[in-house]
Write an enzyme that holds these catalytic residues in place. Structure first.
Site, PDB file in Angstrom:
ATOM      1  N   LYS A 116     -16.040 -28.096   8.106  1.00 40.99           N
ATOM      2  CA  LYS A 116     -16.739 -26.828   8.274  1.00 40.99           C
ATOM      3  C   LYS A 116     -18.196 -27.000   8.676  1.00 40.99           C
ATOM      4  CE  LYS A 116     -13.945 -23.908   5.196  1.00 40.99           C
ATOM      5  NZ  LYS A 116     -12.813 -24.805   5.021  1.00 40.99           N
ATOM      6  N   HIS A 235      -8.536 -15.656  -2.086  1.00 44.09           N
ATOM      7  CA  HIS A 235      -8.694 -16.291  -0.769  1.00 44.09           C
ATOM      8  C   HIS A 235      -7.364 -16.596  -0.075  1.00 44.09           C
ATOM      9  CE1 HIS A 235     -12.909 -16.612  -1.821  1.00 44.09           C
ATOM     10  NE2 HIS A 235     -12.595 -17.310  -2.891  1.00 44.09           N
ATOM     11  N   ARG A 297      -4.163 -24.554  14.948  1.00 47.35           N
ATOM     12  CA  ARG A 297      -2.701 -24.507  14.855  1.00 47.35           C
ATOM     13  C   ARG A 297      -2.252 -23.061  14.999  1.00 47.35           C
ATOM     14  NH1 ARG A 297      -2.419 -22.168   9.876  1.00 47.35           N
ATOM     15  NH2 ARG A 297      -3.974 -22.787   8.315  1.00 47.35           N
TER      16      ARG A 297
END
Length: 671
Positions: A116, A235, A297
């Site tokens: 990230k 989440h 993906r």
């Protein structure tokens, strides 16, 4: 185009990829663990290879075994699905080094977007807006605390190699930062082998907006519009939709253009998703949407994009991996109507969303919408893998129509004995805030008590009590009938079976039982035909027609809703939930007594004693009334659980008694 493909995955995504491959005439190859030997994706493949024991790291995550299976079967290409090895750059390189076609992005793109902090730096260079925060290398705790103060609380600590909410902590106050940081670092190390974190400004009303992008080897990158995945729990996405509610064209143009720039920055090929976080405190605006991460993906929620565009994204993956250009130009990609997807999980919302495992002995999904699943009625939900058992996908002209259609579909789900979240999904879709488009990632957390609380409606009580009465009456008729005749034709009108039993029996008018563990009660009166019952819950009377496989409810003599029923175990399905019922055993037994197995008769609820038909020392037969309690404007007969002698009567007529008080004791043993 290649002629065979091995899917390095399991469950619904493997079945999904096979569906497109079959349509295109491509031979399909499955891999499976010992736990998945009878799985649906194994049955649907042209060929399947066992690659190891149940734990994923010893089977689906073992790259060497996957490649060996590809070599053994002569596979020309490998599709990784999502999860497992789908974002593993080393595996992608190994596939290509083995001379196979990798159906995914270049390994360099996977690596560039895999961390990230590095991805955000790359996005800044590409002119893609990122959430304000710190993404540097300095991981000193004091330094990070100072950076959090500079950004301003609340902040979000995120593992740089994280995903799925792991290694993520919200911090509201400076004094809580050190403990939250240590916790996030431990989880990052445990889950990803990397304790490093980044810090972001916490968005108070966050919306999760993502853009489906596609690139090819000819330098073209297009987007297929946006999705909104804001309905999340811890989440984890629950319901996704496309397009995003409240997204105007100017904001859509800005966010999709940023997504295309992000993909171009890493020379992206194949399917991918650019995820953004939006500050929705004042609606969706172009200058309040920031890059969060890229998933290199296909996504679980890709069907909603397929629904609004008419594009088969797996076919595009195949064609791009084979070197073909993207089939459509950007201007030719439509956005039609509204699509929604709900993730059906094997979990129990009423019990903290604990995963539920076991065999799907009863499994019914709606047949008039798109359903992507990797299980069927006899499949085993295993402890080893993700508890998602299906995706329900709808498409309609408007958002309101799509939400209604999906809520109805969730209400048709029947799963037993495994627990599922269909009722929870239905309540989410019907919640006024969701219907109004007033959603953010905190929606489920804020509304969770209402979304997880399941109160039995009168319809389900009526149906359960009617079945209890019918079963009790049937048992009585069985005992009085010629067993040989019953065995020949148990359902004939002359035999006294379920559909032909006589209505002159002595079944008590009051029926009591347990419905998902809670006591229910009502008066049940048989009609002229034994299958019809009138049930009075104390407010009004309703009719029910009891069938072997279900119950039909009537309103004012007019047939209403049909409820299906599991016969071997007394279970009814209503609004996507399974309602298990049984005669009351603690203070229960067929016919509504208040008895325990040790012979004690206990008050099932507070009430007043109105009669004591028996006295101490009496010899009584099983089912004989001993105490009559008045509660909730009804009389409740507590009956002998077995043949025996009344040892004691602990209450007198007129006494007020509390719930669970022992009112009488029957001595003796069951016959």
């Amino acid at each position: 185009m290649f002629t065979s493909v091995l899917v390095a995955n399991r469950g619904e995504i493997a079945c999904r990829v096979f569906r497109t491959a079959r349509r295109m005439g491509i031979r399909t190859i499955a891999i499976y663990s010992e736990a998945d030997a009878k799985a649906l994706h194994v049955r649907e493949a042209d060929e399947a290879v066992l690659i190891g024991p149940a734990p994923a790291r010893e089977s689906y995550l073992d790259a060497a075994k996957v490649l060996a299976a590809a070599k053994q079967t002569g596979a020309e290409a490998i599709h990784p699905g999502y999860g497992f090895l789908s974002e593993n750059a080393d595996f992608a390189e190994a596939v290509m080094a083995a001379g196979l076609i990798w159906i995914g992005p270049p390994p360099a793109a996977i690596r560039a977007m895999g961390l990230k902090d590095a991805a955000k730096k790359l996005m800044i260079e590409a002119g893609v807006p990122v959430t304000p925060g710190y993404q540097g290398e300095n991981q000193d705790a004091d330094f990070l605390a100072a950076e959090a103060g500079r950004i301003g609380f609340p902040v979000l600590i995120k593992a740089v190699a994280g995903g799925g909410g792991k290694g993520m902590r919200k911090v509201d106050r400076a004094e809580d930062f050190a403990d939250a940081l240590a916790s996030a670092q431990r989880e990052g190390q445990s889950s990803f082998g990397d304790p490093r974190v980044l810090i972001e400004s916490y968005i108070t009303r966050p919306r999760h907006i993502e853009v489906q992008i596609f690139g090819d080897s000819h330098g073209t990158v297009v987007h297929l519009h946006e999705r909104d995945c804001s309905l999340q729990r811890r989440h984890q996405k629950v319901i996704e939709e496309a397009p995003a509610p409240g997204m105007d064209q100017a904001t859509r143009d800005a966010v999709t253009a940023a997504a295309v720039r992000a993909a171009q920055a890493v020379n992206y090929e194949g399917a991918g998703t650019i995820e953004f976080i939006a500050d929705a405190s004042d609606g969706l605006k172009a200058d309040r949407i920031w890059f969060m991460e890229m998933n290199t993906r296909l996504q679980v929620e890709h069907p909603v994009t397929e629904a609004i565009t008419g594009v088969d994204l797996v076919e595009w993956q195949f064609r791009v991996a084979a070197g073909e250009p993207i089939p459509l130009k950007q201007a030719d990609i439509p956005l039609n109507g509204w699509a929604m997807e709900a993730r059906l999980y094997a979990e129990d919302p009423a019990n903290g969303f604990l995963p539920s495992i076991g065999k799907l002995e009863h499994f019914v999904l709606p047949d008039d919408i798109r359903v992507d699943t990797g299980v069927t009625w006899d499949s085993e939900v295993s402890q080893f893998y993700d508890p998602m058992i299906a995706k329900l996908i709808v498409h309609a002209d408007s958002r309101e129509e799509a939400a209604t259609k999906l809520a109805e579909a969730c209400g048709e789900v029947e799963v037993w004995p495994v627990r599922a979240n269909a009722g929870f999904l239905k309540r989410c879709l019907e919640h006024p805030r969701f219907v109004a488009g007033d959603v953010d990632t905190a929606f489920i957390g804020a509304e969770e008590p209402a979304l997880t609380t399941s109160t039995p409606l009168p319809e389900i009580k009526v149906a359960a009590l009617a079945v209890l009465a019918a079963d009790a009456h049937h048992a009585e008729e069985w005992a009085r009938s010629d067993h040989r005749r019953l065995l020949q034709d148990p359902w004939s009108p002359t035999a006294g079976g379920l559909y032909g039993f006589r209505t002159s029996g002595g079944i008590p008018a009051t029926q009591r039982g347990l419905l998902n563990g809670a006591m229910i009660e009502g008066r049940a009166k048989p009609g002229e035909h034994g299958s019809y019952w009138t049930v009075d819950l104390g407010d009004n009377c309703r009719e029910a027609y009891v069938l072997t496989g279900g119950v039909t409810l009537f309103e004012n003599g007019i047939p209403g809703r049909d409820l299906s029923r599991v016969v071997d175990e007394p279970v009814l399905f209503f609004n996507g939930e399974a309602w298990a019922f049984e005669p009351l055993t603690h203070g229960g037994g067929a016919g509504g007594s208040g008895t325990a197995s040790d012979g004690s008769l206990r008050a099932p609820m507070p009430g007043k004693i109105v009669a004591t038909p028996a006295k101490a020392g009496d010899t009584v037969a099983k089912g004989q009334p001993i105490i009559v309690l008045e509660a909730m404007k009804m009389e409740h007969a507590l009956v002998a659980p077995f043949d025996g002698v009344v040892g004691a009567i602990n209450a007198a007529v007129g006494d007020q008694v509390g719930a669970d008080a022992v009112l009488a004791q029957i001595e003796g043993k069951p016959a």
